[in-house]
Design a protein around this motif. Structure first.
Motif, PDB file in Angstrom:
ATOM      1  N   SER A  31       0.847  -1.194   0.000  1.00 51.39           N
ATOM      2  CA  SER A  31       0.000   0.000   0.000  1.00 51.39           C
ATOM      3  C   SER A  31       0.884   1.246   0.000  1.00 51.39           C
ATOM      4  N   ASN A  32       0.262   2.409  -0.160  1.00 46.35           N
ATOM      5  CA  ASN A  32       1.019   3.664  -0.081  1.00 46.35           C
ATOM      6  C   ASN A  32       1.693   3.780   1.283  1.00 46.35           C
ATOM      7  N   ALA A  33       0.993   3.354   2.345  1.00 44.81           N
ATOM      8  CA  ALA A  33       1.568   3.398   3.700  1.00 44.81           C
ATOM      9  C   ALA A  33       2.805   2.505   3.795  1.00 44.81           C
ATOM     10  N   ALA A  34       2.788   1.374   3.087  1.00 45.67           N
ATOM     11  CA  ALA A  34       3.949   0.475   3.083  1.00 45.67           C
ATOM     12  C   ALA A  34       5.156   1.169   2.444  1.00 45.67           C
ATOM     13  N   PHE A  35       4.933   1.853   1.338  1.00 43.70           N
ATOM     14  CA  PHE A  35       6.031   2.566   0.682  1.00 43.70           C
ATOM     15  C   PHE A  35       6.552   3.705   1.559  1.00 43.70           C
ATOM     16  N   MET A  53       7.452 -13.367   4.673  1.00 39.28           N
ATOM     17  CA  MET A  53       8.813 -12.981   5.025  1.00 39.28           C
ATOM     18  C   MET A  53       9.730 -13.201   3.826  1.00 39.28           C
ATOM     19  N   ASP A  54      10.596 -12.217   3.560  1.00 42.35           N
ATOM     20  CA  ASP A  54      11.546 -12.358   2.457  1.00 42.35           C
ATOM     21  C   ASP A  54      12.835 -13.008   2.962  1.00 42.35           C
ATOM     22  N   ASN A  62      12.668  -9.583   6.423  1.00 38.56           N
ATOM     23  CA  ASN A  62      11.665  -8.521   6.432  1.00 38.56           C
ATOM     24  C   ASN A  62      10.281  -9.148   6.346  1.00 38.56           C
ATOM     25  N   LYS A  63       9.348  -8.642   7.145  1.00 40.39           N
ATOM     26  CA  LYS A  63       8.015  -9.228   7.196  1.00 40.39           C
ATOM     27  C   LYS A  63       6.964  -8.249   6.700  1.00 40.39           C
ATOM     28  N   SER A  77       4.092  -3.815   3.987  1.00 42.14           N
ATOM     29  CA  SER A  77       5.520  -3.515   3.875  1.00 42.14           C
ATOM     30  C   SER A  77       5.999  -3.814   2.461  1.00 42.14           C
ATOM     31  N   VAL A  78       7.162  -3.276   2.128  1.00 35.77           N
ATOM     32  CA  VAL A  78       7.764  -3.504   0.820  1.00 35.77           C
ATOM     33  C   VAL A  78       8.933  -4.475   0.977  1.00 35.77           C
TER      34      VAL A  78
END
Length: 190
Positions: free
Chosen positions: A82-86, A157-158, A162-163, A183-184
Motif C-alpha cells: 500500500s502507499n503506507a507500506a512505501f 517474510m523475504d 523482512n516481514k 511492507s515492501v
C-alpha cells in the motif's frame, strides 16, 4: 496441343497446394502472438490504476516497465504494498529506486512482489497446512517468500527476514489475484 495442357494444369495445382501447405503466413504468426499478449479487461493493472491506496505501487510499476505484464493474459499473484507500506521506506530509498538510472533495481523490487500463478488466501493457507505451518513461494525474480500465521493474519517474510502482513486478501481479477501488504520487500539489503 491437348497433350501439354493437362500436365501444366496439374503442375500449377500441385505448386499451389504445396505453397499453401508450407504453414501459416507471417500475418497469422503475428495474430497468434498478439492473441497471447492481449490486454485483458479487469486486469490487475486495471484494478491498481483505480485504487487510490496503490498510487505509489502504480508509479513504481510504470517506472520499472512491469505494468505491462500485469495487464496481459496469464495468472499472477501480486503482493501489493500500500502507499503506507512505501512510506515506511526512507525518502532517499524511494528517490533512488524511482531514479531512471536505477530501473533494473526497481524492476527487481517489483518482481519480488509477483508470483506466477493464482494463489488465493485459501491456497496459501492449504500450503501452510501441508508444510506444518510454513509455506514457501517463488517470485518471478526467483527469490523465496515464506508464509506463516500470526494469530489470524498471514505473514510473509523475504530472504532478509523482512516481514509483511496481508491486510486485504483475495482481490480477484481476470488475470490473477492481489493481496495488499503493509511492507515492501527488497531483494537486497539497504
Amino acid at each position: 496441343m491437348k497433350n501439354w495442357t493437362a500436365p501444366v494444369c496439374l503442375c500449377i495445382m500441385l505448386f499451389s497446394l504445396v505453397s499453401m501447405a508450407q504453414g501459416p503466413s507471417p500475418q497469422q504468426h503475428l495474430d497468434l502472438l498478439s492473441s497471447n499478449i492481449q490486454a485483458v479487461d479487469n486486469s490487475i493493472l486495471f484494478k491498481t490504476e483505480r485504487t487510490a491506496n496503490h498510487s505509489t505501487l502504480l508509479k513504481a510499476l510504470r517506472a520499472s516497465d512491469m505494468d505491462c505484464i500485469l495487464d496481459y493474459k496469464g495468472q499472477f499473484t501480486v503482493f501489493a504494498p500500500s502507499n503506507a507500506a512505501f512510506k515506511k521506506l526512507s525518502k532517499v530509498t524511494m528517490d533512488e529506486l524511482l531514479d531512471p538510472k536505477n530501473k533494473e533495481e526497481l524492476k527487481a523490487v517489483m518482481s519480488y512482489h509477483i508470483i506466477a500463478g493464482k494463489l488465493t488466501a485459501s491456497k496459501i493457507l492449504k500450503a501452510m497446512c501441508r508444510g506444518n505451518g510454513i509455506a514457501s513461494f517463488t517470485t518471478v525474480l526467483g527469490e523465496k517468500i515464506t508464509a506463516t500465521m500470526s494469530g489470524i493474519d498471514i505473514i510473509l517474510m523475504d530472504n532478509y527476514g523482512n516481514k509483511a502482513k496481508i491486510v486485504s486478501a483475495d482481490s480477484n481479477q481476470s488475470n490473477g489475484v492481489v493481496h495488499e501488504i503493509d511492507s515492501v520487500f527488497l531483494p537486497f539489503e539497504i
